[in-house]
Scaffold this motif. Structure first.
Motif, PDB file in Angstrom:
ATOM      1  N   HIS A   1       0.905  81.816 138.259  1.00 29.21           N
ATOM      2  CA  HIS A   1       0.008  81.368 137.186  1.00 29.21           C
ATOM      3  C   HIS A   1       0.789  80.690 136.055  1.00 29.21           C
ATOM      4  CE1 HIS A   1      -2.935  83.629 139.484  1.00 29.21           C
ATOM      5  NE2 HIS A   1      -2.021  84.565 139.570  1.00 29.21           N
TER       6      HIS A   1
ATOM      7  N   GLU B   1      -1.490  88.458 133.421  1.00 28.67           N
ATOM      8  CA  GLU B   1      -0.606  88.315 134.584  1.00 28.67           C
ATOM      9  C   GLU B   1       0.440  87.222 134.381  1.00 28.67           C
ATOM     10  OE1 GLU B   1      -2.660  87.400 138.215  1.00 28.67           O
ATOM     11  OE2 GLU B   1      -0.838  87.512 139.419  1.00 28.67           O
TER      12      GLU B   1
ATOM     13  N   HIS C   1       3.478  88.090 141.506  1.00 28.83           N
ATOM     14  CA  HIS C   1       2.108  88.265 141.030  1.00 28.83           C
ATOM     15  C   HIS C   1       1.821  89.722 140.718  1.00 28.83           C
ATOM     16  CE1 HIS C   1       0.338  84.244 142.006  1.00 28.83           C
ATOM     17  NE2 HIS C   1       1.458  84.184 142.701  1.00 28.83           N
ATOM     18  N   PHE C   2       0.735  89.915 139.947  1.00 28.09           N
ATOM     19  CA  PHE C   2       0.155  91.245 139.772  1.00 28.09           C
ATOM     20  C   PHE C   2      -1.282  91.161 140.270  1.00 28.09           C
ATOM     21  CE2 PHE C   2       3.788  91.252 137.073  1.00 28.09           C
ATOM     22  CZ  PHE C   2       4.248  92.557 137.064  1.00 28.09           C
TER      23      PHE C   2
HETATM   24 ZN   LIG Z   1      -1.704  86.165 140.771  1.00 30.19          ZN
END
Ligand SMILES: [Zn+2]
Length: 339
Positions: free
Chosen positions: A135, A150, A203-204
């Motif tokens: 992101h 995130e 990522h989360f």
């Molecule tokens: Zn993500």
């Protein structure tokens, strides 16, 4: 344990690869295309690793020896491979022990990659590492109940992992080093431009109530359904992409990352999974995408909000990458290439 000539030949025959040369195991490769009826019996798989088949009180089959641990889950879709949860590309056939078994692509492309990495990874390097913070910019990603974003977490995590890898002597690049928006297809291009030997996308996670823990995604092999597909059976509509050339290394990287997310960070193990995310499909080198906990789960989110835990998370990811790098180095040495 290395296989002797006869064992290597047995592996070659069972996993569908060319005969071995000079007594060294040949590179067993998964078939390029999935065939629905291409199985290796669990009993035969056990035989080539020299470990007995066991069955526990719950009726689950396992192959367990001094150096091998492979447990089959009840649902036929997962295995525990040396203690790590791994989703299969194809569900086990119903008579897995003898007549049917584990799909040949999973036997060769998952089990054998972990049990005999030197037979699969000798052509790879792991000197230049590309970290891809998920992101950024107008794309904030998931939002935690505690207000954590995130995109901020992934950038901070990438920087922390980079610091650790730099200490270990690795060359490390980030696909973004500020709060900017980077298109999904631009990220693999950056990895290629930097000469990345491997790429890890950070990522989360977010989900409904009840989901917690870490999961790692690698590119689904040709013909195999993604783990999240409603129908897990192989299908010709899942066509190969160039990044499928790295199936074995993709999995090895994902496996080591997931192993350390569970061991070093203490996350619940949701397994190595298969997906066709854009960054994985277009990756120019072995690649994996890690989901480092659920921002939507109160327990995970509480841990992620703690800076000390985030350091632990960075340590786990750096260790996972270095474990993969060590495995690759040993594989190169085993085939006589410069380490
Ligand atoms: Zn993500």
């Amino acid at each position: 344990m290395r296989f002797g000539v006869s064992s290597a030949a047995a592996v070659a025959a069972l996993l569908g690869c060319a005969p071995c040369l000079r007594g060294r195991p040949a590179l067993p490769s998964a078939p390029a295309a999935f065939r629905a009826d291409d199985w290796v019996a669990v009993r035969d798989l056990a035989r080539i690793y020299g470990a007995p088949v066991r069955r526990d009180a719950g009726g689950r089959y396992a192959i367990v020896g001094p150096r091998h641990s492979l447990w089959f889950a009840d649902d036929g879709r997962r295995i525990r491979l040396q203690g790590v949860e791994v989703w299969l590309s194809a569900p086990l056939s119903s008579s897995a022990l003898s007549a049917g078994g584990i799909h040949r692509a999973d036997a060769a492309g998952l089990v054998d990659v972990v049990f005999r990495p030197w037979a699969h990874l000798g052509r790879y390097s792991a000197e230049t590492i590309v970290l891809d913070p998920g992101h950024g910019g107008r794309d904030g990603g998931a939002v935690g109940e505690n207000g954590l974003l995130e995109k901020d977490l992934t950038l901070a995590l990438a920087r922390a992992v980079r610091a650790r890898l730099a200490v270990a002597g690795c060359k490390v690049y980030l696909t973004r080093n500020d709060d900017s928006f980077v298109e999904l297809d631009e990220r693999p291009r950056i990895a290629a431009a930097k000469g990345g030997d491997l790429m890890v996308s950070l990522h989360f996670n977010a989900a409904g109530v009840g989901a917690r823990g870490a999961e790692t995604f690698v590119l689904a092999r040709a013909g195999a359904a993604p783990t999240r597909a409603p129908d897990p059976r192989p299908s010709e509509r899942y066509r190969p992409v160039p990044a499928n050339a790295h199936d074995a290394a993709n999995f090895a990287l994902g496996y080591h990352l997931q192993r350390q997310l569970v061991r070093a960070a203490g996350y619940e193990d949701r397994g190595v999974r298969h997906a066709r995310f854009a960054v994985l499909r277009a990756a120019p080198c072995p690649a994996a995408l890690v989901e480092c906990g659920f921002l939507t789960d109160p327990e995970d989110a509480r841990r992620i909000a703690d800076p000390h835990f985030r350091e632990r998370l960075a340590e786990a990811l750096a260790r996972g990458i270095l474990d993969y790098a060590m495995t690759v180095r040993r594989a190169r040495a085993a085939r006589g290439a410069p380490p």
